[in-house]
Design an enzyme around this catalytic site. Sequence first.
Site, PDB file in Angstrom:
ATOM      1  N   SER A   1      -5.890  12.933 -48.554  1.00 54.78           N
ATOM      2  CA  SER A   1      -7.100  12.115 -48.567  1.00 54.78           C
ATOM      3  C   SER A   1      -6.877  10.892 -49.450  1.00 54.78           C
ATOM      4  CB  SER A   1      -8.276  12.924 -49.107  1.00 54.78           C
ATOM      5  OG  SER A   1      -9.373  12.090 -49.459  1.00 54.78           O
TER       6      SER A   1
ATOM      7  N   LYS B   1      -3.816   3.847 -12.195  1.00 55.86           N
ATOM      8  CA  LYS B   1      -2.570   4.088 -12.933  1.00 55.86           C
ATOM      9  C   LYS B   1      -2.753   4.251 -14.425  1.00 55.86           C
ATOM     10  CE  LYS B   1      -0.425   1.642  -9.252  1.00 55.86           C
ATOM     11  NZ  LYS B   1      -1.779   1.503  -8.665  1.00 55.86           N
TER      12      LYS B   1
ATOM     13  N   GLN C   1      -6.147   0.072  -7.712  1.00 57.57           N
ATOM     14  CA  GLN C   1      -5.243  -0.449  -8.735  1.00 57.57           C
ATOM     15  C   GLN C   1      -5.540   0.202 -10.082  1.00 57.57           C
ATOM     16  OE1 GLN C   1      -4.302  -4.771  -8.956  1.00 57.57           O
ATOM     17  NE2 GLN C   1      -5.258  -4.693 -10.984  1.00 57.57           N
TER      18      GLN C   1
ATOM     19  N   GLU D   1      -6.034  18.731 -35.678  1.00 54.56           N
ATOM     20  CA  GLU D   1      -7.345  18.120 -35.480  1.00 54.56           C
ATOM     21  C   GLU D   1      -7.260  17.049 -34.397  1.00 54.56           C
ATOM     22  OE1 GLU D   1      -9.554  17.001 -39.060  1.00 54.56           O
ATOM     23  OE2 GLU D   1      -8.126  18.198 -40.222  1.00 54.56           O
TER      24      GLU D   1
ATOM     25  N   TYR E   1      -7.058   1.798   2.177  1.00 53.20           N
ATOM     26  CA  TYR E   1      -6.798   1.312   0.822  1.00 53.20           C
ATOM     27  C   TYR E   1      -7.888   0.354   0.371  1.00 53.20           C
ATOM     28  CZ  TYR E   1      -4.681  -0.988  -3.170  1.00 53.20           C
ATOM     29  OH  TYR E   1      -4.462  -1.484  -4.427  1.00 53.20           O
TER      30      TYR E   1
ATOM     31  N   ASN F   1       0.822  -1.213   0.000  1.00 50.88           N
ATOM     32  CA  ASN F   1       0.000   0.000   0.000  1.00 50.88           C
ATOM     33  C   ASN F   1       0.856   1.264   0.000  1.00 50.88           C
ATOM     34  OD1 ASN F   1      -2.005  -1.872   0.197  1.00 50.88           O
ATOM     35  ND2 ASN F   1      -2.803  -1.187   2.190  1.00 50.88           N
TER      36      ASN F   1
ATOM     37  N   THR G   1     -14.866  37.788 -31.378  1.00 47.02           N
ATOM     38  CA  THR G   1     -15.686  37.358 -30.245  1.00 47.02           C
ATOM     39  C   THR G   1     -16.957  36.767 -30.838  1.00 47.02           C
ATOM     40  OG1 THR G   1     -16.830  39.493 -29.996  1.00 47.02           O
ATOM     41  CG2 THR G   1     -14.790  39.187 -28.731  1.00 47.02           C
ATOM     42  N   HIS G   2     -17.472  35.722 -30.236  1.00 54.85           N
ATOM     43  CA  HIS G   2     -18.632  35.003 -30.780  1.00 54.85           C
ATOM     44  C   HIS G   2     -18.358  34.496 -32.196  1.00 54.85           C
ATOM     45  CE1 HIS G   2     -21.033  36.726 -27.455  1.00 54.85           C
ATOM     46  NE2 HIS G   2     -20.371  37.846 -27.730  1.00 54.85           N
TER      47      HIS G   2
ATOM     48  N   LYS H   1      -6.800  17.352 -51.478  1.00 49.53           N
ATOM     49  CA  LYS H   1      -6.880  17.684 -50.060  1.00 49.53           C
ATOM     50  C   LYS H   1      -5.506  17.814 -49.405  1.00 49.53           C
ATOM     51  CE  LYS H   1      -9.920  18.088 -47.769  1.00 49.53           C
ATOM     52  NZ  LYS H   1     -10.716  17.080 -47.062  1.00 49.53           N
TER      53      LYS H   1
ATOM     54  N   ASN I   1      -4.743  18.386 -45.360  1.00 49.49           N
ATOM     55  CA  ASN I   1      -5.436  18.529 -44.079  1.00 49.49           C
ATOM     56  C   ASN I   1      -4.474  18.812 -42.929  1.00 49.49           C
ATOM     57  OD1 ASN I   1      -7.877  17.776 -45.387  1.00 49.49           O
ATOM     58  ND2 ASN I   1      -7.331  15.616 -45.148  1.00 49.49           N
TER      59      ASN I   1
END
Length: 515
Positions: free
Chosen positions: A333, A381, A378, A346, A373, A166, A211-212, A339, A341
């Site tokens: 692509s 992790k 376990q 992304e 504990y 522990n 903004t927006h 394309k 990209n």
Amino acid sequence: MVFTATLYSSFTSAPSSSSRYALSATQSYCAFPPRRIATPRMGPSPAKAQAQAQAKEAKLWGGRFKEGVTDAVERFTESISFDKQLYKQDIKGSRAHASMLAHQGLISESDRDSIIEGLEEIERRIENGEFNWRADREDVHMNIEAALTDIIGEPAKKLHTARSRNDQVLTDFRLWCRDAIDGILVSMKQLQVSLLTLALTNEGLIVPGYTHLQRAQPVLLQHLLLAYVEEIERDAGRLVDCRARMNFCPLGACALAGTGLPIDRFMTSEALGFTAPLRNSIDAVSDRDFVLEFLSANAITAVHLSRLGEEWVLWASEEFGFITPSDSVSTGSSIMPQKKNPDPMELVRGKSARVIGDLVTLLTLCKGLPHAYNRDLQEDKEPVFDSVKTILGMLEVSAEFALNITFNRERIQKALPAGHLDATTLADYLVNKGVPFRTSHDIAGKSVALCTSKNCQLLDLSLDELRSINPVFEEDVYDFLGVENAIQKFVSYGSTGSACVASQIDYWMKKLEMK
């Protein structure tokens, strides 16, 4: 209706006895042909399972047990498949623990030396790929201890004196997280350097501020890039704070109540570079707040990087066309040959979901656990390992992307006139003339409305047209109109004015040791 009735009838009418799918007395009704059901795979007989369990290596904790665990239990409960990442920290902690035990007279110096030499040999084998990780030894701690016994014999059995798994695992985990934070901080600085390098190569470039997601005010590109540098600096600060709170040693707390043996927790704490031992042994082995704080800091960092990714993905689109990534940080692509990209950014945006999810996983894991504990822990992790790996990747590729994009000055210049970005500067002009701000706002708004009706910019309005809205306007109004003039009027601390941004650049050049 006829179709509906027929369909309904086909599912509700019982089949005739002559039907190909007529049911026997033991079958339940189904509208589909019967399928052969596979016979469940049966495990070994109880006697055989017991024999198999007894043939396995005895567990280091197996003294009170008459039978070994089944294969299914062993597979389900092992953690060596992921916690072997802690081997360096586990060996480091064991070295310190063995030295302390010898200092306190709990083991001999000869045993200490044998243990340390054996641990060095295990570390060498692991790093050379020669170590045999065994699932039947459950975890990194038992694998190393059992291997140590194989190598040096009886002295290895003394290593676990005054120590439980522990407190051992939490010592390892705190050491690992501490090292991980140090690595993330290095990557954060590298990204800041990349962003500042990008800013230095684009001095004086004005871009629309939003903004927006609507045009708002003109800003220097350098100012925008430095906003991300500032955010990452706060992210780094959170990790530094987290590291300071994390840096206390649980070793010697044992299972939960401490020990009756005369150990010196301060000695092991100092040897491992901790600030001090944790004061409360129950708290030392039961709480995971240091991990929650760590994952929270990572999640906030991931959100910042995701916003950077979103902005650059938008700006690389045909609709914006503000940046062009180099081929080295772009993908194509499989079907559309034209394309190009910005996939790395992304994925930065997408992988933020993993980092946020890792935090939510651990919060949910911890929310209902009693002290001290519990084996549930376990599961703490893998989310941490994933969070660290992902955030390091996001930081690295963001820094790489920043050094491989070009800002399209001509496209940006053509985009600047749209949106009346200098309208707020016009309101500031009126305030300087003594007009109350709310009145200034109204006058500037009417000026924009006039421009909209004439399909022109504020700079294109004649003085007479401006005076038709309000007689306060004078010839000097044109010093405030146009994005270049507007930028020069920003003077408040931290603003996008040229002098202010130059000061910010100078600050970061020094802080990041780039000059």
